[in-house]
Design a protein around this motif. Structure first.
Motif, PDB file in Angstrom:
ATOM      1  N   VAL A 155       0.865  -1.169   0.000  1.00  0.00           N
ATOM      2  CA  VAL A 155       0.000   0.000   0.000  1.00  0.00           C
ATOM      3  C   VAL A 155       0.911   1.230   0.000  1.00  0.00           C
ATOM      4  O   VAL A 155       1.698   1.435   0.926  1.00  0.00           O
ATOM      5  CB  VAL A 155      -0.920   0.032   1.232  1.00  0.00           C
ATOM      6  CG1 VAL A 155      -1.783   1.302   1.215  1.00  0.00           C
ATOM      7  CG2 VAL A 155      -1.799  -1.215   1.273  1.00  0.00           C
ATOM      8  N   LEU A 156       0.833   2.020  -1.051  1.00  0.00           N
ATOM      9  CA  LEU A 156       1.614   3.249  -1.169  1.00  0.00           C
ATOM     10  C   LEU A 156       0.740   4.408  -0.701  1.00  0.00           C
ATOM     11  O   LEU A 156      -0.381   4.581  -1.189  1.00  0.00           O
ATOM     12  CB  LEU A 156       2.052   3.456  -2.619  1.00  0.00           C
ATOM     13  CG  LEU A 156       3.057   4.583  -2.876  1.00  0.00           C
ATOM     14  CD1 LEU A 156       4.405   4.249  -2.255  1.00  0.00           C
ATOM     15  CD2 LEU A 156       3.218   4.817  -4.371  1.00  0.00           C
ATOM     16  N   VAL A 157       1.248   5.170   0.238  1.00  0.00           N
ATOM     17  CA  VAL A 157       0.476   6.252   0.840  1.00  0.00           C
ATOM     18  C   VAL A 157       1.034   7.596   0.362  1.00  0.00           C
ATOM     19  O   VAL A 157       2.224   7.892   0.556  1.00  0.00           O
ATOM     20  CB  VAL A 157       0.530   6.174   2.381  1.00  0.00           C
ATOM     21  CG1 VAL A 157      -0.291   7.300   2.996  1.00  0.00           C
ATOM     22  CG2 VAL A 157       0.039   4.808   2.862  1.00  0.00           C
ATOM     23  N   TYR A 158       0.173   8.390  -0.264  1.00  0.00           N
ATOM     24  CA  TYR A 158       0.578   9.686  -0.818  1.00  0.00           C
ATOM     25  C   TYR A 158      -0.141  10.796  -0.055  1.00  0.00           C
ATOM     26  O   TYR A 158      -1.366  10.793   0.063  1.00  0.00           O
ATOM     27  CB  TYR A 158       0.238   9.745  -2.307  1.00  0.00           C
ATOM     28  CG  TYR A 158       0.560  11.057  -2.966  1.00  0.00           C
ATOM     29  CD1 TYR A 158       1.797  11.679  -2.783  1.00  0.00           C
ATOM     30  CD2 TYR A 158      -0.382  11.695  -3.770  1.00  0.00           C
ATOM     31  CE1 TYR A 158       2.081  12.893  -3.391  1.00  0.00           C
ATOM     32  CE2 TYR A 158      -0.095  12.914  -4.384  1.00  0.00           C
ATOM     33  CZ  TYR A 158       1.137  13.505  -4.189  1.00  0.00           C
ATOM     34  OH  TYR A 158       1.422  14.708  -4.785  1.00  0.00           O
ATOM     35  N   GLU A 159       0.613  11.725   0.457  1.00  0.00           N
ATOM     36  CA  GLU A 159       0.074  12.771   1.317  1.00  0.00           C
ATOM     37  C   GLU A 159      -1.006  13.605   0.634  1.00  0.00           C
ATOM     38  O   GLU A 159      -1.993  14.008   1.261  1.00  0.00           O
ATOM     39  CB  GLU A 159       1.224  13.680   1.767  1.00  0.00           C
ATOM     40  CG  GLU A 159       0.823  14.724   2.791  1.00  0.00           C
ATOM     41  CD  GLU A 159       2.034  15.453   3.337  1.00  0.00           C
ATOM     42  OE1 GLU A 159       2.148  15.552   4.577  1.00  0.00           O
ATOM     43  OE2 GLU A 159       2.873  15.911   2.527  1.00  0.00           O
ATOM     44  N   ASP A 165      -8.295  12.703  -9.027  1.00  0.00           N
ATOM     45  CA  ASP A 165      -7.118  12.645  -9.906  1.00  0.00           C
ATOM     46  C   ASP A 165      -6.392  11.316  -9.768  1.00  0.00           C
ATOM     47  O   ASP A 165      -5.166  11.238  -9.912  1.00  0.00           O
ATOM     48  CB  ASP A 165      -6.170  13.803  -9.584  1.00  0.00           C
ATOM     49  CG  ASP A 165      -6.765  15.153  -9.915  1.00  0.00           C
ATOM     50  OD1 ASP A 165      -7.489  15.241 -10.927  1.00  0.00           O
ATOM     51  OD2 ASP A 165      -6.521  16.115  -9.164  1.00  0.00           O
ATOM     52  N   LYS A 166      -7.151  10.273  -9.499  1.00  0.00           N
ATOM     53  CA  LYS A 166      -6.577   8.954  -9.231  1.00  0.00           C
ATOM     54  C   LYS A 166      -5.650   8.486 -10.348  1.00  0.00           C
ATOM     55  O   LYS A 166      -4.546   7.992 -10.096  1.00  0.00           O
ATOM     56  CB  LYS A 166      -7.701   7.929  -9.037  1.00  0.00           C
ATOM     57  CG  LYS A 166      -7.216   6.506  -8.825  1.00  0.00           C
ATOM     58  CD  LYS A 166      -8.390   5.551  -8.680  1.00  0.00           C
ATOM     59  CE  LYS A 166      -7.916   4.108  -8.537  1.00  0.00           C
ATOM     60  NZ  LYS A 166      -9.062   3.167  -8.396  1.00  0.00           N
ATOM     61  N   ASP A 167      -6.078   8.624 -11.611  1.00  0.00           N
ATOM     62  CA  ASP A 167      -5.277   8.120 -12.720  1.00  0.00           C
ATOM     63  C   ASP A 167      -3.942   8.846 -12.828  1.00  0.00           C
ATOM     64  O   ASP A 167      -2.890   8.221 -13.017  1.00  0.00           O
ATOM     65  CB  ASP A 167      -6.047   8.235 -14.038  1.00  0.00           C
ATOM     66  CG  ASP A 167      -7.219   7.279 -14.126  1.00  0.00           C
ATOM     67  OD1 ASP A 167      -7.256   6.330 -13.311  1.00  0.00           O
ATOM     68  OD2 ASP A 167      -8.094   7.468 -14.990  1.00  0.00           O
ATOM     69  N   MET A 168      -3.967  10.155 -12.723  1.00  0.00           N
ATOM     70  CA  MET A 168      -2.742  10.933 -12.808  1.00  0.00           C
ATOM     71  C   MET A 168      -1.790  10.585 -11.655  1.00  0.00           C
ATOM     72  O   MET A 168      -0.590  10.381 -11.853  1.00  0.00           O
ATOM     73  CB  MET A 168      -3.052  12.431 -12.778  1.00  0.00           C
ATOM     74  CG  MET A 168      -1.809  13.315 -12.859  1.00  0.00           C
ATOM     75  SD  MET A 168      -2.157  15.071 -12.601  1.00  0.00           S
ATOM     76  CE  MET A 168      -3.201  15.399 -14.028  1.00  0.00           C
ATOM     77  N   ILE A 169      -2.328  10.492 -10.460  1.00  0.00           N
ATOM     78  CA  ILE A 169      -1.511  10.183  -9.283  1.00  0.00           C
ATOM     79  C   ILE A 169      -0.934   8.779  -9.395  1.00  0.00           C
ATOM     80  O   ILE A 169       0.236   8.539  -9.065  1.00  0.00           O
ATOM     81  CB  ILE A 169      -2.350  10.344  -8.001  1.00  0.00           C
ATOM     82  CG1 ILE A 169      -2.657  11.827  -7.772  1.00  0.00           C
ATOM     83  CG2 ILE A 169      -1.637   9.746  -6.800  1.00  0.00           C
ATOM     84  CD1 ILE A 169      -3.671  12.090  -6.678  1.00  0.00           C
ATOM     85  N   HIS A 192       1.042  -6.831  -5.749  1.00  0.00           N
ATOM     86  CA  HIS A 192      -0.128  -5.946  -5.785  1.00  0.00           C
ATOM     87  C   HIS A 192       0.278  -4.590  -5.223  1.00  0.00           C
ATOM     88  O   HIS A 192       1.006  -4.512  -4.233  1.00  0.00           O
ATOM     89  CB  HIS A 192      -1.285  -6.513  -4.954  1.00  0.00           C
ATOM     90  CG  HIS A 192      -1.732  -7.875  -5.379  1.00  0.00           C
ATOM     91  ND1 HIS A 192      -2.424  -8.095  -6.549  1.00  0.00           N
ATOM     92  CD2 HIS A 192      -1.560  -9.090  -4.807  1.00  0.00           C
ATOM     93  CE1 HIS A 192      -2.662  -9.395  -6.666  1.00  0.00           C
ATOM     94  NE2 HIS A 192      -2.152 -10.010  -5.635  1.00  0.00           N
ATOM     95  N   LEU A 193      -0.207  -3.533  -5.847  1.00  0.00           N
ATOM     96  CA  LEU A 193       0.087  -2.179  -5.388  1.00  0.00           C
ATOM     97  C   LEU A 193      -1.201  -1.362  -5.356  1.00  0.00           C
ATOM     98  O   LEU A 193      -1.928  -1.303  -6.348  1.00  0.00           O
ATOM     99  CB  LEU A 193       1.108  -1.504  -6.313  1.00  0.00           C
ATOM    100  CG  LEU A 193       1.504  -0.072  -5.936  1.00  0.00           C
ATOM    101  CD1 LEU A 193       2.295  -0.067  -4.630  1.00  0.00           C
ATOM    102  CD2 LEU A 193       2.319   0.582  -7.050  1.00  0.00           C
ATOM    103  N   GLN A 194      -1.458  -0.764  -4.216  1.00  0.00           N
ATOM    104  CA  GLN A 194      -2.622   0.115  -4.044  1.00  0.00           C
ATOM    105  C   GLN A 194      -2.115   1.478  -3.590  1.00  0.00           C
ATOM    106  O   GLN A 194      -1.189   1.569  -2.778  1.00  0.00           O
ATOM    107  CB  GLN A 194      -3.564  -0.471  -2.991  1.00  0.00           C
ATOM    108  CG  GLN A 194      -4.795   0.369  -2.706  1.00  0.00           C
ATOM    109  CD  GLN A 194      -5.611  -0.179  -1.536  1.00  0.00           C
ATOM    110  OE1 GLN A 194      -5.210  -1.137  -0.880  1.00  0.00           O
ATOM    111  NE2 GLN A 194      -6.739   0.435  -1.274  1.00  0.00           N
ATOM    112  N   ILE A 195      -2.698   2.546  -4.102  1.00  0.00           N
ATOM    113  CA  ILE A 195      -2.289   3.898  -3.742  1.00  0.00           C
ATOM    114  C   ILE A 195      -3.451   4.592  -3.041  1.00  0.00           C
ATOM    115  O   ILE A 195      -4.575   4.626  -3.566  1.00  0.00           O
ATOM    116  CB  ILE A 195      -1.856   4.686  -4.993  1.00  0.00           C
ATOM    117  CG1 ILE A 195      -0.701   3.960  -5.685  1.00  0.00           C
ATOM    118  CG2 ILE A 195      -1.425   6.105  -4.617  1.00  0.00           C
ATOM    119  CD1 ILE A 195      -0.423   4.436  -7.089  1.00  0.00           C
TER     120      ILE A 195
END
Length: 371
Positions: A155-159, A165-169, A192-195
């Motif tokens: 799980v990648l956590v972005y501040e 803007d899910k696709d761009m991020i 598996h990767l989730q953002i």
């Protein structure tokens, strides 16, 4: 390093390889040798690079494969670097590695297969739209599931995450990981990767700079656990399964029932699916006798090149509605892509097929046959 050139449109894991049989790696490098001094000056000056480099190089690469992308820039004052990338498509990695392996030596050029990892994460920072990505606004943690202990679920956590803007991020995050981990590790070590945003996190956040060490540890554990595992299908039992599709046409599947019950599936973590189209409209969706013979010839040849004892397990096949699908679990992804790319050339005009390869440690793609 600058200039990312996405050459030929959107990538597609399932698209067939459009290979020019007359264009070899040697042909390409022989041509490049006639242009390398001119190209070096263009890259060094950064003038008209689109017209005088990208537009000239692109069609030559397309003659090898339409899934080759590239980055270029100056490595130092006297050396230009050309990095070839499949832009995350697993089945194109071997093509790119083979292309670079065939490259001759030029005094002003260095050629690299796949985007390398950065030596220092502090040097990685990128912007996409209104968003910036760096070591100070990214974290991660790993999910665990007792049913699938060998899966690496990150799980990648972005501040600054915003669902709108899910696709761009997502695209930016994958690009960040490519540059941080190196492209090969980025696409092969994470299952598996989730953002998500910081407010969605359910576990303690780990600084992104520690992800590389975490993945190395998981990969080392995995290799130690399964490196010596092999499988021989010689004495296996097979089952024939029948079903009816929603359109009323019948489906027949032949599967290795013994193999499906094996408890070390994760040792062969790559799943290859080969989809063969044929004309079955006059035979209830099934191939006629001549097509059957051709399909059997194709599968026999595939089995000869991809042997079980070498790490390639033919799980089974299903046939219905003018299509046959073959499932093969593999220890690695490079040899199957090389074999299938050659077969695509050999059978051109005889058999219409595509293939895909993806990480599937627990063979979920064929779990419908566990009945």
């Amino acid at each position: 390093m600058g200039f990312l050139n996405n050459l030929f449109g959107k990538k597609d894991e399932n698209s067939p390889m459009e290979t020019n049989e007359q264009t070899t790696y040697q042909d390409f490098w022989n041509w490049f040798a006639t242009k390398e001094k001119e190209f070096f000056e263009v890259v060094k000056s950064r003038k008209d690079i689109e017209k005088d480099f990208f537009d000239i190089l692109s069609p030559k690469l397309k003659n090898i494969d339409d899934g080759i992308y590239f980055l270029t820039g100056m490595k130092d004052d006297d050396t230009a670097e050309l990095i070839f990338t499949p832009d995350g498509v697993i089945k194109k990695i071997a093509i790119i590695e083979d292309l670079v392996a065939a490259a001759p030596s030029f005094s002003n050029w260095v050629f690299t297969a796949l985007k390398p990892s950065a030596a220092d994460i502090s040097n990685i920072g990128l912007r996409m739209g209104d968003y910036s990505f760096d070591k100070d606004n990214l974290w991660f943690y790993a999910n665990s599931d007792e049913s699938y202990p060998d899966e690496v679920d990150i799980v990648l956590v972005y501040e600054n995450y915003k669902a709108a803007d899910k696709d761009m991020i997502t695209n930016a995050a994958y690009l960040f990981l490519d540059n941080y981990l190196g492209e090969l590790n980025s696409v092969t070590t994470i299952d598996h990767l989730q953002i998500i945003g910081k407010n969605e996190a359910t576990e303690e956040l780990i600084p992104i700079g520690k992800m590389k060490d975490y993945l190395l540890w998981r990969e080392r554990e995995f290799v130690e656990k399964y490196q010596a595992v092999s499988y021989d299908t010689k004495n296996d039992g097979f089952s024939s399964l029948e079903a009816t599709l929603n359109n009323g046409l019948p489906l027949i599947a032949i599967v290795d029932k013994t193999l499906l019950e094996w408890d070390s599936k994760a040792s062969h973590p790559w799943m290859v699916t080969v989809k063969i189209k044929y004309d079955g409209k006059n035979n209830n969706g099934f191939p006629d006798e001549s097509i059957y013979k051709l399909l059997d010839q194709f599968e026999d040849e595939l089995a000869e090149d991809l042997k079980d004892v070498d790490g390639y397990l033919n799980i089974g096949r299903e046939t219905a509605d003018s299509e046959r699908v073959i499932f093969i679990a593999c220890k690695d992804f490079r040899k199957p892509t090389r074999v299938l790319d050659k077969m695509m050339i050999k059978y051109k005009g005889k058999i219409d097929f595509t293939y895909s390869i993806f990480k599937d440690k627990y063979w979920k793609a064929v779990e419908m046959y566990n009945v």
